[in-house]
Design a protein around this motif. Structure first.
Motif, PDB file in Angstrom:
ATOM      1  N   SER A  73       3.292  -2.232  -8.631  1.00 20.07           N
ATOM      2  CA  SER A  73       2.566  -1.365  -7.704  1.00 20.07           C
ATOM      3  C   SER A  73       1.072  -1.634  -7.849  1.00 20.07           C
ATOM      4  N   GLY A  74       0.400  -1.583  -6.736  1.00 16.69           N
ATOM      5  CA  GLY A  74      -1.018  -1.869  -6.724  1.00 16.69           C
ATOM      6  C   GLY A  74      -1.328  -3.348  -6.585  1.00 16.69           C
ATOM      7  N   SER A  75      -0.299  -4.187  -6.443  1.00 12.53           N
ATOM      8  CA  SER A  75      -0.580  -5.620  -6.337  1.00 12.53           C
ATOM      9  C   SER A  75      -0.973  -6.009  -4.915  1.00 12.53           C
ATOM     10  N   GLY A  76      -0.842  -5.073  -3.990  1.00 11.70           N
ATOM     11  CA  GLY A  76      -1.300  -5.371  -2.631  1.00 11.70           C
ATOM     12  C   GLY A  76      -0.192  -5.653  -1.634  1.00 11.70           C
ATOM     13  N   LYS A  77       1.038  -5.254  -1.959  1.00 13.39           N
ATOM     14  CA  LYS A  77       2.170  -5.519  -1.065  1.00 13.39           C
ATOM     15  C   LYS A  77       1.975  -4.835   0.289  1.00 13.39           C
ATOM     16  N   SER A  78       1.642  -3.549   0.249  1.00 18.24           N
ATOM     17  CA  SER A  78       1.476  -2.819   1.515  1.00 18.24           C
ATOM     18  C   SER A  78       0.286  -3.354   2.291  1.00 18.24           C
ATOM     19  N   THR A  79      -0.753  -3.705   1.586  1.00 15.39           N
ATOM     20  CA  THR A  79      -1.939  -4.266   2.233  1.00 15.39           C
ATOM     21  C   THR A  79      -1.568  -5.560   2.960  1.00 15.39           C
ATOM     22  N   MET A  80      -0.765  -6.390   2.291  1.00 12.23           N
ATOM     23  CA  MET A  80      -0.323  -7.649   2.881  1.00 12.23           C
ATOM     24  C   MET A  80       0.491  -7.375   4.147  1.00 12.23           C
TER      25      MET A  80
END
Ligand code: ADP
Ligand code: MG
Length: 460
Positions: free
Chosen positions: A61-68
């Protein structure tokens, strides 16, 4: 053909073979700050989505999946770089995607049918046609008879079915999902996953590609034709590979568990660079047959703490949820989970840490008893600790150099890792009162020779 292309992302970029539906070129995301330093969330990244595959985007979590996902769907503009839809910049063209979110995001004041019709209405489809398509889709996802219900009258699983129906009714070319199953109970999630696979494999839906964001390794291996693993700080692709296991996949089969293991290792060791070479898998397999297990660098006190928390949660919890609840970074929690697993105190089932009988006893005991249980578990499960202890017992002066063990470890680990292995062995050995270590002389020794050997005999 598809295989080769997807194995080599450069080929996709060069337009060799299959044309990408969505192609991201050096996209990045950063947020401005009051000070001059900006927060970089995603470092420049290339990524393509090609027809015919289910892609899983995995990462802590926080690795940027949703952002991607938001950038790939045009919901959010990259700070730099460009996303193309069929080779046209995404901002200048009509795109056909749908997104399913974790939180269902249904309109509470609308009935199930109205919720499913809403995106068709937004696209200007006539009422008759709208109704026909929505009813058919509700039937497909198993909601026949619930057309007139309101979201609040439905269970989580059924609400997510509405979410799927609403996404699929527009016949998206790419279906995006952001943790669509993680708010559901295990069984409901399992059912929905297999239904999704069924729709996909029977080509019931016209969708050409599926992109699913998840932190659940098993879910990714179960569903995906291709898995992309994101690392953090800032978000970047650590590995991107094809899953070669034929569908339907058996979670208990050797290739399945091996791949889960491999990804688990990639996630637990952010410092190691995984290759896209499938031979890497072989290497992981070989490592399992190696003499020494890799000791995870966790403290016994951490293991005890984890088990106590798990007991509090009825003995079982999703690892990532656990990390979130504890405000722990997953990379810090995973070595502790690994250590507990190595010692036989817990097992991993479908992304959940599940406490074992000996783990429950350990978690429930007071400190002295915990040390005893740890000692038994360590001797039974950890070769290095067993060897150090044996060597010390055998030698008449009950001491031995660090060098002796480093030499053996060196054959398997890097020099640096061998030193770390010794360091962790010392922490564990001291806690379990198996031996002590003189940091000045770099020698192991039996802490209290007579008493200790008695305890170990007992433990064996
Ligand atoms: P994931 O879905 O993998 O959990 P996200 O894409 O939600 O990760 O977030 C990635 C990172 O971006 C997180 O560290 C988050 O704190 C950061 N982030 C998200 N939105 C903003 C924002 N508006 N300003 C600054 N940082 C943000
Ligand atoms: Mg997210």
């Amino acid at each position: 053909m598809t295989n080769e292309v997807a194995l080599n992302p450069a080929a996709v970029l060069n337009g060799v073979g299959v044309e990408a539906i969505i192609r991201a070129e050096k996209i990045e995301k950063y947020y401005a700050q009051p000070s001059e330093n900006r927060i970089q969330v995603i470092s420049p990244t290339d990524l393509s989505i090609v027809p015919g595959e289910i892609v899983a985007l995995l990462g802590p979590s926080g690795s940027g999946k949703s952002t991607m996902l938001r950038m790939l769907t045009g919901l959010s503009r990259p700070s730099a770089g460009q996303v193309y839809w069929h080779e046209k910049p995404i901002a200048d063209t009509e795109i056909n995607v749908a997104i399913v979110f974790q939180s269902f995001a249904l309109f509470p004041w609308m009935t199930v049918l109205e919720n499913v019709e809403a995106p068709l209405k937004a696209r200007g489809i006539a009422p008759d046609e709208r109704r026909k398509r929505s009813l058919k889709m509700l039937d497909t996802v198993g909601l026949d008879g619930f057309e007139g219900a309101y979201p609040k009258e439905l269970s989580g699983g059924m609400r997510q079915r509405v979410g799927f129906a609403r996404a699929l009714v527009v016949e998206p070319e790419v279906l995006f999902m952001d943790e669509p199953f993680s708010a559901l109970d295990v069984l409901t999630a399992e059912n929905l996953r297999s239904e999704l696979l069924e729709l996909w494999s029977h080509k019931t839906m016209p969708t050409k590609a599926v992109f699913i964001v998840t932190h659940n390794i098993e879910e990714a291996v179960l569903l995906a034709d291709r898995i992309i693993v994101l690392g953090r700080n800032p978000g970047h692709i650590r590995t991107d590979f094809k899953v070669q296991i034929p569908q339907p996949r058996d979670k208990k089969s050797e290739p399945f568990t091996q791949l889960v293991d491999y990804i688990y290792k990639v996630l637990t060791r952010p410092d190691v660079t995984p290759t896209e070479d499938p031979a890497q898998l072989q290497r992981v397999r070989d490592q399992r047959q190696m003499k020494y297990q890799m000791l995870p660098h966790a403290r016994p006190g951490g293991v005890a703490g984890l088990l106590e928390i798990l007991l509090d949660k009825a003995g079982r919890d999703d690892i990532y949820r656990l990390a979130d609840d504890l405000a722990f970074e997953i990379d810090d929690l995973l070595p502790i989970v690994d250590a507990a697993q190595l010692l036989g105190f817990l097992t991993i089932e479908e992304g959940d840490a599940v406490i074992t009988e000996s783990g429950a006893e350990f978690g429930n005991s007071e400190i002295l008893r915990q040390k005893e249980l740890f000692r038994t578990a360590a001797i039974d499960n950890v070769l290095l600790l067993r060897q150090i202890r044996r060597a010390l017992e055998t030698k008449s002066d009950h001491t031995i150099t660090e060098e002796f063990f480093l030499d053996m470890l060196d054959e398997q680990f890097s020099e640096e890792e061998s030193l770390k292995q010794i360091e962790t062995a010392v922490t564990w050995g001291r806690y379990a009162e198996l031996f002590d270590f003189d940091a000045g002389k770099r020698r192991f020794m039996l802490a209290d020779a007579e008493e200790e050997s008695a305890t170990v005999e007992e433990a064996k």
